[in-house]
Scaffold this active site. Structure first.
Site, mmCIF file in Angstrom:
data_model
loop_
_atom_site.group_PDB
_atom_site.id
_atom_site.type_symbol
_atom_site.label_atom_id
_atom_site.label_comp_id
_atom_site.label_asym_id
_atom_site.label_seq_id
_atom_site.Cartn_x
_atom_site.Cartn_y
_atom_site.Cartn_z
ATOM 1 N N ASP A 183 0.872 -1.163 0.000
ATOM 2 C CA ASP A 183 0.000 0.000 0.000
ATOM 3 C C ASP A 183 0.914 1.220 0.000
ATOM 4 O OD1 ASP A 183 -2.371 1.542 0.249
ATOM 5 O OD2 ASP A 183 -2.061 1.672 2.402
ATOM 6 N N ASP B 165 0.008 5.018 1.198
ATOM 7 C CA ASP B 165 -0.088 5.917 2.354
ATOM 8 C C ASP B 165 0.074 5.170 3.669
ATOM 9 O OD1 ASP B 165 -1.043 8.761 1.428
ATOM 10 O OD2 ASP B 165 -2.144 7.342 0.192
ATOM 11 N N ASP C 62 -1.548 -1.161 5.805
ATOM 12 C CA ASP C 62 -1.700 -0.632 7.165
ATOM 13 C C ASP C 62 -3.153 -0.454 7.588
ATOM 14 O OD1 ASP C 62 -2.163 1.495 5.405
ATOM 15 O OD2 ASP C 62 -1.561 2.965 6.895
#
Length: 222
Positions: A8, A10, A159
C-alpha cells in the site's frame, strides 16, 4: 519461480498522515469559507472516509475533485517516503523479487507523493482508476498478473483493515504495517498473517516470507 511483494502507499511507504489531515483542513477551509485547522478535525480523521469527515464539519454533497486536487498537491509538498523504503526496495529487486504498489490514490496523485527515482524502483503501480478498490482483491490480482506472479508467491504489506481483507481475498500473504494508520491491534483483528509493529529489518522479513532469502544468500556467496 517468480515472487512479488506489493505495498500500500499511504502510511506504508509514505509518511502522509500530516498531508492527509492538511488536505482535509485546507479543502474544508476553502469550501466552507471559514478557517478549519487540523485541530478542528475529529481524532480519527486520518482513517475515516473523507465524505464522513467533511459532513461532520458541515459540508455535504459531492466533492469538487479539482479543489480536492489543489488541497492535496499543496499539503503533499513536504511529504517524504519513510527512511527504510529505498533500502527495502533495493534488497527485494536484488533478490529478483517483483515490487509494486496497490493504492486507493489516483495515478495523478501518486506522482505528487513519490519522487521519480522511487517510482523507477517499482515494477508496477495499480491505482484507484485501474481496478475495483480495496477490500476487493482486483487491484492485487491485476498487479500480480502484470508481474506474472501467482498469489501464493506474493506478499502484500498494508496498514488498514481493507488491505488485509484484500490480500486474504486474493490469496496473498497479508503483512500488517503497524507503523501506519490503523496500528497493530486493528491489523491483528482484521486477520493479518503477520503484523510488524515497526519496519526494522523489513527487507529480511519479506524475503523470508516469499522464500527468496536462500536465493539471495546463495547469490552473495557465489
Amino acid at each position: 519461480m517468480r515472487r512479488a511483494v506489493l505495498f500500500d502507499l499511504d502510511g506504508v511507504l509514505v509518511d502522509s498522515r500530516s498531508a492527509q489531515l492538511g488536505t482535509l483542513a485546507g479543502f474544508a477551509t476553502s469550501a466552507l469559507g471559514r478557517r478549519i485547522t487540523v485541530a478542528d478535525l475529529p481524532a480519527a480523521a486520518a482513517t475515516t472516509p473523507r465524505e464522513q469527515v467533511l459532513a461532520g464539519l458541515g459540508l455535504r454533497g459531492a466533492i469538487n475533485e479539482d479543489s480536492w486536487d489543489a488541497a492535496t498537491a499543496t499539503a503533499s509538498l513536504h511529504t517524504e517516503v519513510f527512511a527504510f523504503v529505498v533500502d527495502t526496495l533495493t534488497a527485494l529487486r536484488a533478490a529478483g523479487v517483483g515490487t509494486g504498489i496497490v493504492t486507493l490514490r489516483s495515478r495523478r496523485r501518486v506522482g505528487w507523493l513519490l519522487a521519480p527515482d522511487i517510482l523507477e524502483m517499482l515494477d508496477t503501480v495499480v491505482c484507484f482508476e485501474d481496478a475495483a478498490p480495496k477490500p476487493a482483491p482486483d487491484g492485487l490480482l491485476l498487479a500480480l498478473g502484470q508481474l506474472g506472479v501467482a498469489p501464493r508467491d506474493a506478499v502484500f504489506v498494508g496498514d488498514m483493515d481493507v488491505d488485509v481483507h484484500a490480500a486474504r481475498a486474493a490469496g496473498v500473504t497479508a503483512v500488517g504495517a503497524g507503523w501506519g494508520f490503523a496500528g497493530p491491534a486493528a491489523l491483528t483483528l482484521a486477520g493479518a498473517d503477520l503484523v510488524l509493529p515497526h519496519p526494522a529489518e523489513l527487507a529480511d522479513v519479506l524475503l523470508l516470507l516469499v522464500g527468496a532469502e536462500r536465493s539471495r544468500q546463495e547469490s552473495q556467496r557465489s
